[in-house]
Design a protein around this motif. Structure first.
Motif, PDB file in Angstrom:
ATOM      1  N   GLU A   1    -140.871 -24.500 -83.425  1.00 42.48           N
ATOM      2  CA  GLU A   1    -141.025 -25.765 -84.140  1.00 42.48           C
ATOM      3  C   GLU A   1    -140.867 -26.949 -83.193  1.00 42.48           C
ATOM      4  OE1 GLU A   1    -139.216 -27.651 -88.212  1.00 42.48           O
ATOM      5  OE2 GLU A   1    -137.774 -26.866 -86.748  1.00 42.48           O
ATOM      6  N   LYS A   2    -139.859 -26.893 -82.328  1.00 43.02           N
ATOM      7  CA  LYS A   2    -139.633 -27.983 -81.383  1.00 43.02           C
ATOM      8  C   LYS A   2    -140.698 -28.013 -80.293  1.00 43.02           C
ATOM      9  CE  LYS A   2    -136.124 -30.059 -83.158  1.00 43.02           C
ATOM     10  NZ  LYS A   2    -136.237 -31.486 -83.590  1.00 43.02           N
ATOM     11  N   GLN A   3    -141.208 -26.859 -79.915  1.00 40.19           N
ATOM     12  CA  GLN A   3    -142.304 -26.832 -78.942  1.00 40.19           C
ATOM     13  C   GLN A   3    -143.528 -27.555 -79.490  1.00 40.19           C
ATOM     14  OE1 GLN A   3    -142.963 -22.704 -77.917  1.00 40.19           O
ATOM     15  NE2 GLN A   3    -141.373 -22.712 -76.329  1.00 40.19           N
ATOM     16  N   THR A   4    -143.843 -27.293 -80.754  1.00 39.85           N
ATOM     17  CA  THR A   4    -144.983 -27.970 -81.386  1.00 39.85           C
ATOM     18  C   THR A   4    -144.752 -29.467 -81.464  1.00 39.85           C
ATOM     19  OG1 THR A   4    -145.517 -26.003 -82.688  1.00 39.85           O
ATOM     20  CG2 THR A   4    -146.384 -28.105 -83.476  1.00 39.85           C
TER      21      THR A   4
ATOM     22  N   ALA B   1    -146.005 -34.774 -79.427  1.00 43.40           N
ATOM     23  CA  ALA B   1    -145.444 -36.067 -79.017  1.00 43.40           C
ATOM     24  C   ALA B   1    -146.143 -36.620 -77.787  1.00 43.40           C
ATOM     25  CB  ALA B   1    -143.947 -35.922 -78.751  1.00 43.40           C
ATOM     26  N   TYR B   2    -146.520 -35.760 -76.864  1.00 44.30           N
ATOM     27  CA  TYR B   2    -147.186 -36.218 -75.648  1.00 44.30           C
ATOM     28  C   TYR B   2    -148.712 -36.196 -75.731  1.00 44.30           C
ATOM     29  CZ  TYR B   2    -143.220 -36.568 -72.363  1.00 44.30           C
ATOM     30  OH  TYR B   2    -142.091 -36.955 -71.687  1.00 44.30           O
ATOM     31  N   TYR B   3    -149.277 -35.155 -76.305  1.00 45.15           N
ATOM     32  CA  TYR B   3    -150.699 -34.890 -76.094  1.00 45.15           C
ATOM     33  C   TYR B   3    -151.606 -35.117 -77.301  1.00 45.15           C
ATOM     34  CZ  TYR B   3    -148.937 -32.999 -71.750  1.00 45.15           C
ATOM     35  OH  TYR B   3    -148.309 -32.875 -70.534  1.00 45.15           O
ATOM     36  N   ASP B   4    -151.054 -35.259 -78.479  1.00 40.00           N
ATOM     37  CA  ASP B   4    -151.876 -35.522 -79.651  1.00 40.00           C
ATOM     38  C   ASP B   4    -152.137 -37.032 -79.756  1.00 40.00           C
ATOM     39  OD1 ASP B   4    -152.300 -36.166 -82.654  1.00 40.00           O
ATOM     40  OD2 ASP B   4    -152.552 -33.987 -82.552  1.00 40.00           O
ATOM     41  N   LYS B   5    -153.396 -37.414 -79.941  1.00 43.98           N
ATOM     42  CA  LYS B   5    -153.749 -38.840 -79.972  1.00 43.98           C
ATOM     43  C   LYS B   5    -153.188 -39.548 -81.194  1.00 43.98           C
ATOM     44  CE  LYS B   5    -158.238 -37.954 -77.804  1.00 43.98           C
ATOM     45  NZ  LYS B   5    -159.701 -38.019 -78.027  1.00 43.98           N
ATOM     46  N   GLN B   6    -153.151 -38.848 -82.344  1.00 48.81           N
ATOM     47  CA  GLN B   6    -152.683 -39.466 -83.570  1.00 48.81           C
ATOM     48  C   GLN B   6    -151.166 -39.308 -83.752  1.00 48.81           C
ATOM     49  OE1 GLN B   6    -155.845 -37.747 -83.646  1.00 48.81           O
ATOM     50  NE2 GLN B   6    -156.623 -39.843 -83.503  1.00 48.81           N
ATOM     51  N   LYS B   7    -150.668 -38.098 -83.594  1.00 49.57           N
ATOM     52  CA  LYS B   7    -149.240 -37.840 -83.819  1.00 49.57           C
ATOM     53  C   LYS B   7    -148.364 -38.295 -82.658  1.00 49.57           C
ATOM     54  CE  LYS B   7    -150.313 -33.684 -86.514  1.00 49.57           C
ATOM     55  NZ  LYS B   7    -150.193 -32.203 -86.575  1.00 49.57           N
ATOM     56  N   GLY B   8    -148.946 -38.402 -81.472  1.00 50.05           N
ATOM     57  CA  GLY B   8    -148.176 -38.735 -80.281  1.00 50.05           C
ATOM     58  C   GLY B   8    -148.792 -39.858 -79.490  1.00 50.05           C
ATOM     59  N   ILE B   9    -148.595 -39.820 -78.171  1.00 49.22           N
ATOM     60  CA  ILE B   9    -149.018 -40.950 -77.327  1.00 49.22           C
ATOM     61  C   ILE B   9    -150.239 -40.625 -76.461  1.00 49.22           C
ATOM     62  CG2 ILE B   9    -146.737 -42.021 -77.357  1.00 49.22           C
ATOM     63  CD1 ILE B   9    -146.229 -40.911 -74.544  1.00 49.22           C
TER      64      ILE B   9
ATOM     65  N   PHE C   1    -133.972 -38.569 -64.803  1.00 48.03           N
ATOM     66  CA  PHE C   1    -134.374 -38.761 -66.194  1.00 48.03           C
ATOM     67  C   PHE C   1    -135.827 -38.364 -66.401  1.00 48.03           C
ATOM     68  CE2 PHE C   1    -130.729 -41.672 -66.306  1.00 48.03           C
ATOM     69  CZ  PHE C   1    -130.223 -41.440 -67.584  1.00 48.03           C
ATOM     70  N   ALA C   2    -136.142 -37.977 -67.617  1.00 44.30           N
ATOM     71  CA  ALA C   2    -137.511 -37.818 -68.093  1.00 44.30           C
ATOM     72  C   ALA C   2    -137.641 -38.643 -69.374  1.00 44.30           C
ATOM     73  CB  ALA C   2    -137.823 -36.351 -68.372  1.00 44.30           C
ATOM     74  N   PRO C   3    -138.855 -38.960 -69.815  1.00 49.42           N
ATOM     75  CA  PRO C   3    -138.998 -39.689 -71.083  1.00 49.42           C
ATOM     76  C   PRO C   3    -138.448 -38.914 -72.286  1.00 49.42           C
ATOM     77  CG  PRO C   3    -140.986 -39.901 -69.782  1.00 49.42           C
ATOM     78  CD  PRO C   3    -140.139 -38.871 -69.089  1.00 49.42           C
ATOM     79  N   ILE C   4    -138.528 -37.583 -72.217  1.00 49.15           N
ATOM     80  CA  ILE C   4    -137.959 -36.731 -73.265  1.00 49.15           C
ATOM     81  C   ILE C   4    -137.057 -35.699 -72.606  1.00 49.15           C
ATOM     82  CG2 ILE C   4    -138.415 -35.116 -75.148  1.00 49.15           C
ATOM     83  CD1 ILE C   4    -141.141 -36.399 -75.533  1.00 49.15           C
ATOM     84  N   HIS C   5    -135.869 -35.524 -73.150  1.00 54.02           N
ATOM     85  CA  HIS C   5    -134.954 -34.474 -72.715  1.00 54.02           C
ATOM     86  C   HIS C   5    -134.748 -33.486 -73.852  1.00 54.02           C
ATOM     87  CE1 HIS C   5    -133.337 -36.006 -68.815  1.00 54.02           C
ATOM     88  NE2 HIS C   5    -133.881 -37.128 -69.280  1.00 54.02           N
ATOM     89  N   ALA C   6    -134.391 -32.271 -73.512  1.00 53.23           N
ATOM     90  CA  ALA C   6    -134.025 -31.266 -74.501  1.00 53.23           C
ATOM     91  C   ALA C   6    -132.580 -30.857 -74.257  1.00 53.23           C
ATOM     92  CB  ALA C   6    -134.939 -30.053 -74.407  1.00 53.23           C
ATOM     93  N   ASP C   7    -131.792 -30.883 -75.305  1.00 56.91           N
ATOM     94  CA  ASP C   7    -130.441 -30.331 -75.222  1.00 56.91           C
ATOM     95  C   ASP C   7    -130.566 -28.846 -75.529  1.00 56.91           C
ATOM     96  OD1 ASP C   7    -127.813 -29.441 -75.724  1.00 56.91           O
ATOM     97  OD2 ASP C   7    -127.179 -31.463 -76.277  1.00 56.91           O
ATOM     98  N   THR C   8    -130.486 -28.025 -74.501  1.00 57.25           N
ATOM     99  CA  THR C   8    -130.718 -26.589 -74.699  1.00 57.25           C
ATOM    100  C   THR C   8    -129.579 -25.921 -75.460  1.00 57.25           C
ATOM    101  OG1 THR C   8    -129.802 -26.126 -72.496  1.00 57.25           O
ATOM    102  CG2 THR C   8    -132.179 -26.411 -72.655  1.00 57.25           C
ATOM    103  N   ALA C   9    -128.448 -26.615 -75.588  1.00 54.92           N
ATOM    104  CA  ALA C   9    -127.338 -26.062 -76.372  1.00 54.92           C
ATOM    105  C   ALA C   9    -127.582 -26.228 -77.870  1.00 54.92           C
ATOM    106  CB  ALA C   9    -126.031 -26.749 -75.979  1.00 54.92           C
TER     107      ALA C   9
END
Length: 486
Positions: free
Chosen positions: A103-106, A111-119, A393-401
């Motif tokens: 779910e988070k992968q999608t 968030a990055y690659y979809d023109k409508q849902k993302g940037i 830093f990156a624009p998006i981080h993931a808390d793997t915990a």
């Protein structure tokens, strides 16, 4: 980050693509008649994140006063073509992505690659072999294999290639992808180490040139088209991680005598070669040395550059980008890497980090840059993984915990460009009457204009957007960025 094929064809050998553009056919003149202006805003101390905040119209404009702040856009004055905005898919990004739930992968991909849902990212950079943002140093060949008989990209099939393929799919099937090496193998280098600089030994120039072609063909066999390659990431930096030094003359001669001819011989002559791929400080000297040799210059698409020249304590050298563009208008310019250094998890929402992106992107585009590529698209809650502790830093981080994604303000600032400036766009004249605001404008192929406006002050500012005899009035909050689409 999409008609990539058309863009690539147009960029191949035109001597005027990167200078002021004049189409041979009659172009329809931009008009403000019946145009509606949609304003999108991201602002500090608010819930505004790429939020549509206003719908405006144009009205008659009189002579603006000195007491007013105005942005003047002239759509008929056209400059460089736009080839995209995106980020790097490193081993680190791919390894962190693999730890996310489906779910988070999608969510992340959209968030990055979809023109409508993302940037709407349209550019992608990745590495040839390992970089500091890998869990370890590794190679595609066994050490000492000068004939490259053991060459294999199996390492990348575990994490990196699957993520790149999913990114391409989410982007609609096409991303302009380019690559860069951080170091040749230890046996090819003067210091016998992939780390800490060293130089490529002359007896391995051909072996290393062959390495690029092996990599490009292997990735293309995987269904990942490669648009181009830089010669070397940061060729003047002796790093604690993978690095290799090339003087301007050494890079020139390697391209002229080995890399360029080898790509051509292997039917890869359409791949773009990017020189320098380092900071703005020394880019003019590199351009002067390499472009002054026509036998080297004929193989080169243009120059890549980074933003880390501020390590010395000075300010960003934006004017050097303009000077390269003025001196060599027939060559492309591509921002190939930038990130906020020295990771600190208390500063995920630190607004000046985002303003650093906005300031750089506006200045770089206004100085002639064709495309802009951020560094890692994703890192973990420690700013890695990174095998030498160079956490960033990156624009998006993931808390793997916890499995959660953390969106920083930088993500939204980049989005004010990447979501609204589309492939086939061209930069147009855009100027501001007061230094309190920064701005750039692009004319999209569908006839719409995207004007980006940034306010770094502590105060809300009212400004005019003026085109010919028409204007609209806009308010931008303190520490905010806006995109006006009309």
């Amino acid at each position: 980050m999409k008609k990539i094929g058309v863009i690539i064809t147009c960029l191949c050998f035109s001597s005027t693509v990167f200078s002021q553009l004049k189409s041979p056919k009659q172009e329809q003149k931009f008009t403000t008649t019946n145009k509606k202006i949609t304003v999108y805003t991201t602002a500090e101390k608010s819930n505004l994140k790429l939020t549509a905040t206003d719908n405006l119209v144009f009205s008659a404009s009189k002579q603006p006063l000195e007491t007013e702040t105005s942005i003047f856009v002239e759509p008929s004055k056209k400059f460089q073509n736009f080839i995209g905005i995106g980020g790097a898919i490193t081993d680190a990004s791919a390894e962190v992505f693999a730890k996310l739930s489906k779910e988070k992968q999608t969510e992340f991909l959209n968030a990055y690659y979809d023109k409508q849902k993302g940037i709407g990212y349209s550019l992608l950079r990745t590495t040839i072999q390992s970089s500091d943002f890998s869990s370890e140093s590794y190679s595609y060949i066994k050490e000492g294999d000068k004939d490259l008989k053991t060459f294999s990209i199996d390492h990348d099939r575990q994490f990196r290639i699957p993520l790149i393929k999913q990114a391409i799919q989410t982007a609609g099937g096409k991303l302009t992808t380019y690559v860069a090496p951080w170091s040749p193998n230890a046996f090819m280098k003067s210091n016998n180490d992939v780390l800490r600089g060293g130089t490529l030994l002359p007896e391995y120039y051909q072996t290393w040139a062959n390495f690029y072609t092996k990599f490009i063909k292997a990735y293309e066999k995987e269904g990942i088209p490669i648009w181009g390659t830089s010669t070397q990431n940061e060729p003047m930096a002796v790093q604690t991680w993978e690095s290799c030094i090339y003087t301007a003359e050494a890079e020139r001669d390697f391209i002229k005598n080995y890399l360029g001819p080898t790509l051509k011989k292997e039917n890869l002559g359409n791949k773009k070669i990017i020189i320098w791929d380092h900071n703005r400080d020394l880019m003019n000297q590199r351009a002067n040395v390499i472009y002054s040799d026509p036998e080297a210059a004929k193989y080169i698409w243009g120059m890549g550059f980074h933003w880390y020249e501020t390590w010395s304590g000075g300010l960003p050298m934006f004017h050097n980008v303009r000077k390269v563009h003025e001196a060599y208008p027939d060559k492309g310019l591509l921002f190939t890497e930038g990130c906020v250094e020295r990771f600190d998890d208390t500063k995920y929402q630190f607004w000046p980090n985002a303003e650093r992106y906005g300031t750089a992107m506006i200045n770089d585009f206004n100085n002639g840059t064709n495309g802009w590529t951020d560094w890692n698209i994703l890192l973990d809650q420690k700013g890695g993984p990174n095998h030498v502790g160079n956490f960033c830093f990156a624009p998006i981080h993931a808390d793997t915990a916890t499995g959660e994604l953390i969106y920083t303000p930088s993500y939204y600032y980049i989005g004010h460009f990447s979501k609204f400036i589309r492939l086939n766009a061209v930069r147009i004249s855009s100027a501001v009457s007061r230094s309190s605001l920064l701005s750039t404008s692009f004319l999209n192929a569908d006839g719409t204009i995207a004007t980006i406006v940034m306010n770094q002050t502590d105060n809300e500012i009212s400004y005019n957007l003026i085109i010919a005899s028409q204007k609209t009035q806009v308010k931008i909050p303190a520490h905010a960025i806006q995109t006006l689409v009309y």
